[in-house]
Design a protein around this motif. Structure first.
Motif, PDB file in Angstrom:
ATOM      1  N   GLU A 253      18.189  10.754  19.612  1.00  0.00           N
ATOM      2  CA  GLU A 253      18.956  10.064  18.082  1.00  0.00           C
ATOM      3  C   GLU A 253      18.521  10.508  17.062  1.00  0.00           C
ATOM      4  N   PHE A 254      19.981  10.746  16.670  1.00  0.00           N
ATOM      5  CA  PHE A 254      19.282  11.534  14.423  1.00  0.00           C
ATOM      6  C   PHE A 254      18.676  10.008  13.715  1.00  0.00           C
ATOM      7  N   VAL A 255      17.616   9.906  13.222  1.00  0.00           N
ATOM      8  CA  VAL A 255      17.404   9.413  12.620  1.00  0.00           C
ATOM      9  C   VAL A 255      16.439  10.131  11.041  1.00  0.00           C
ATOM     10  N   SER A 256      16.595   9.129   9.745  1.00  0.00           N
ATOM     11  CA  SER A 256      15.652   9.418   8.506  1.00  0.00           C
ATOM     12  C   SER A 256      14.499   8.610   8.930  1.00  0.00           C
ATOM     13  N   VAL A 257      13.512   9.948   8.590  1.00  0.00           N
ATOM     14  CA  VAL A 257      12.278   9.598   8.402  1.00  0.00           C
ATOM     15  C   VAL A 257      10.809   9.737   7.467  1.00  0.00           C
ATOM     16  N   LEU A 258      10.214   8.527   7.439  1.00  0.00           N
ATOM     17  CA  LEU A 258       9.514   8.497   5.715  1.00  0.00           C
ATOM     18  C   LEU A 258       7.817   8.334   6.373  1.00  0.00           C
ATOM     19  N   LEU A 259       7.401   9.931   6.247  1.00  0.00           N
ATOM     20  CA  LEU A 259       5.989   9.470   6.176  1.00  0.00           C
ATOM     21  C   LEU A 259       5.731   8.843   4.670  1.00  0.00           C
ATOM     22  N   GLU A 260       4.767   7.694   4.629  1.00  0.00           N
ATOM     23  CA  GLU A 260       3.861   6.918   3.772  1.00  0.00           C
ATOM     24  C   GLU A 260       3.382   6.962   4.487  1.00  0.00           C
ATOM     25  N   GLY A 261       2.685   7.248   3.172  1.00  0.00           N
ATOM     26  CA  GLY A 261       0.769   6.877   2.590  1.00  0.00           C
ATOM     27  C   GLY A 261       0.123   5.268   2.947  1.00  0.00           C
ATOM     28  N   VAL A 262      -0.600   5.473   3.752  1.00  0.00           N
ATOM     29  CA  VAL A 262      -1.288   4.034   4.213  1.00  0.00           C
ATOM     30  C   VAL A 262      -1.581   2.910   3.006  1.00  0.00           C
ATOM     31  N   GLU A 263      -2.429   4.275   1.957  1.00  0.00           N
ATOM     32  CA  GLU A 263      -2.769   2.726   0.368  1.00  0.00           C
ATOM     33  C   GLU A 263      -2.404   3.465  -0.340  1.00  0.00           C
ATOM     34  N   PRO A 264      -1.664   2.909  -1.567  1.00  0.00           N
ATOM     35  CA  PRO A 264      -1.231   2.954  -2.539  1.00  0.00           C
ATOM     36  C   PRO A 264      -2.438   3.791  -3.728  1.00  0.00           C
ATOM     37  N   VAL A 265      -1.941   4.646  -4.495  1.00  0.00           N
ATOM     38  CA  VAL A 265      -2.715   5.005  -4.983  1.00  0.00           C
ATOM     39  C   VAL A 265      -2.351   4.953  -6.959  1.00  0.00           C
ATOM     40  N   GLU A 266      -2.990   5.260  -7.694  1.00  0.00           N
ATOM     41  CA  GLU A 266      -2.780   4.814  -8.836  1.00  0.00           C
ATOM     42  C   GLU A 266      -2.434   5.933  -9.670  1.00  0.00           C
ATOM     43  N   VAL A 267      -0.673   5.893 -10.592  1.00  0.00           N
ATOM     44  CA  VAL A 267      -0.479   7.015 -11.190  1.00  0.00           C
ATOM     45  C   VAL A 267       0.092   6.994 -12.312  1.00  0.00           C
ATOM     46  N   LEU A 268       0.178   7.822 -12.848  1.00  0.00           N
ATOM     47  CA  LEU A 268       0.533   7.474 -14.860  1.00  0.00           C
ATOM     48  C   LEU A 268       2.288   6.978 -14.541  1.00  0.00           C
ATOM     49  N   ALA A 269       2.668   5.723 -15.200  1.00  0.00           N
ATOM     50  CA  ALA A 269       3.871   5.781 -14.748  1.00  0.00           C
ATOM     51  C   ALA A 269       4.688   4.902 -15.445  1.00  0.00           C
ATOM     52  N   ILE A 270       5.613   5.353 -15.989  1.00  0.00           N
ATOM     53  CA  ILE A 270       6.860   5.075 -17.137  1.00  0.00           C
ATOM     54  C   ILE A 270       7.847   3.963 -16.192  1.00  0.00           C
ATOM     55  N   PRO A 271       8.694   3.912 -17.112  1.00  0.00           N
ATOM     56  CA  PRO A 271      10.553   3.320 -16.455  1.00  0.00           C
ATOM     57  C   PRO A 271      11.506   4.776 -16.123  1.00  0.00           C
ATOM     58  N   ARG A 272      12.148   4.464 -15.042  1.00  0.00           N
ATOM     59  CA  ARG A 272      12.736   5.549 -14.709  1.00  0.00           C
ATOM     60  C   ARG A 272      14.247   6.029 -16.202  1.00  0.00           C
ATOM     61  N   SER A 273      13.834   5.424 -16.491  1.00  0.00           N
ATOM     62  CA  SER A 273      15.435   5.408 -16.819  1.00  0.00           C
ATOM     63  C   SER A 273      15.101   5.864 -18.405  1.00  0.00           C
ATOM     64  N   ALA A 274      13.403   5.602 -18.562  1.00  0.00           N
ATOM     65  CA  ALA A 274      13.355   6.885 -20.161  1.00  0.00           C
ATOM     66  C   ALA A 274      13.270   8.314 -19.837  1.00  0.00           C
ATOM     67  N   VAL A 275      13.262   8.945 -18.584  1.00  0.00           N
ATOM     68  CA  VAL A 275      13.805  10.096 -17.863  1.00  0.00           C
ATOM     69  C   VAL A 275      15.170  10.592 -18.792  1.00  0.00           C
TER      70      VAL A 275
END
Length: 370
Positions: A253-275
């Motif tokens: 079967e054909f599927v979409s695969v997401l490889l996801e980190g177990v632990e969230p990481v801290e990133v410098l974030a801004i609203p996507r609408s500002a980009v």
């Protein structure tokens, strides 16, 4: 103008790929003797257990052959008993004047020859038993069985090819190719965090639904595919029965695969609408000296529909213009104000949007699919 400071926020790192489901075990069932097919016992497309009868072949000729081999063993054993008596008599006569060494040697040699013949005949009996057992073709594994390629009344032989195929069902493998460049990035990101244990696998089914089970990465191939410059990764994912005894995942079967980190990481974030973006790449407007708008080129990391992580171009605390961007020009003085409650709420509630967005698969991949 709505302004919001660039802040650190947790986000789940993820990468999206295209992959396929593969059975952990696959067995092509073949005949091991030549015989007529008497009966197909299984129902096509159902699940079978190890040892379940699949086909029954004609047994008569094999039963007769076994009885014939047993009779040969009995005949040789009777002859061997007589040979042992002859050897014993020749050994007894050696102590008297009538005994001859040559007579004893000949009797002993004949006895040993018959013992070897009995062993060979018993081996033929064992072989006949094995061939008789082969007339009952059983499933070697638990799994789902496919259609049969032969029907009752036909002769099957070891060269007839595959009679049917059995594929295991739980767990299943999910395999997906990763570009060498992105594979190196993944290794650099997760090797120090626990390697395979630092990521989980989530998949989306062909109809767009997120699969509710989580898989574990367990294999990276040892060679690169020269035609695509990709390396194959593989994980294992549960595939239990659901309502009606069916299973969600199917071999190939054909599927979409997401490889996801177990632990969230801290990133410098801004609203996507500002980009904003142009031919040179992504940029934002920040509030500079004397409230002048300043264009700042940035590079994005893992991003979602509402939150963008910035890997370079911004610093913690920079005041980013997030609203009224259509009226902003570089170098112009703006009147700053707090961002709307909607923007602030979306940032506060989007600490892990990657996971909420249908298992993370709706998120934008960090490096794109190969």
């Amino acid at each position: 103008m709505g302004v919001l400071e660039a802040t650190k926020r947790p986000i789940t790192e993820s990468n999206q790929f295209l992959g396929r489901i593969e059975a952990v075990n696959r067995v092509n069932v073949v005949a091991r003797v030549t015989a007529f097919l008497d009966k197909r016992v299984f129902n096509e497309g159902t699940e079978v257990k190890t040892g379940d009868m699949l086909y029954r072949l004609e047994r008569g000729p094999f039963e007769a052959d076994l009885e014939s081999k047993k009779a040969q063993v009995a005949q040789l054993q009777a002859t061997l008993v007589n040979a042992k008596l002859t050897t014993d008599r020749a050994r007894t006569l050696l102590s008297g004047p009538a005994g001859q060494q040559s007579t004893y040697d000949a009797a002993l040699a004949n006895q040993q020859s018959l013992e070897a013949q009995v062993q060979a005949a018993e081996a033929q009996v064992d072989l006949s038993k094995i061939n008789l057992d082969y007339t009952e073709i059983r499933s070697p594994i638990d799994g789902r069985i496919g259609r049969t390629s032969v029907t009752e009344g036909n002769v099957v032989t070891p060269s007839s090819g595959t009679l049917t195929t059995v594929v295991s069902q739980d767990p299943m493998y999910v395999t997906f190719p990763v570009s060498v460049r992105e594979g190196l990035a993944l290794r650099a990101r997760y090797a120090s965090r626990g390697g395979f244990n630092a990521v989980v696998i989530r998949i989306r089914l062909p109809d767009g639904r997120a699969y509710d089970k989580v898989g574990q990465l367990n294999f990276v191939n040892n060679t690169v595919d020269q035609s695509t410059d990709t390396i194959l990764l593989r994980g294992s994912i549960p595939n239990p029965q659901i309502a009606g005894g069916v299973r969600e995942l199917t071999d190939n079967e054909f599927v979409s695969v997401l490889l996801e980190g177990v632990e969230p990481v801290e990133v410098l974030a801004i609203p996507r609408s500002a980009v904003l973006s142009d031919q040179q790449g992504d940029y934002v407007f920040v509030l500079g000296a004397d409230n002048k708008a300043e264009q700042r080129r940035i590079k994005l990391g893992q991003s979602t529909s509402t939150v963008a992580s910035v890997t370079s171009g911004l610093s913690l605390g920079d005041k980013v213009i997030v609203e009224g961007l259509q009226r902003v020009r570089p170098g112009e003085v703006v009147t700053p104000g707090p961002a709307s409650a909607l923007i602030q709420s979306s940032m506060n509630n989007a600490t892990d949007e990657t996971r909420r967005s249908v298992g993370g698969i709706g998120a934008k991949p960090a490096g794109g699919s190969p």
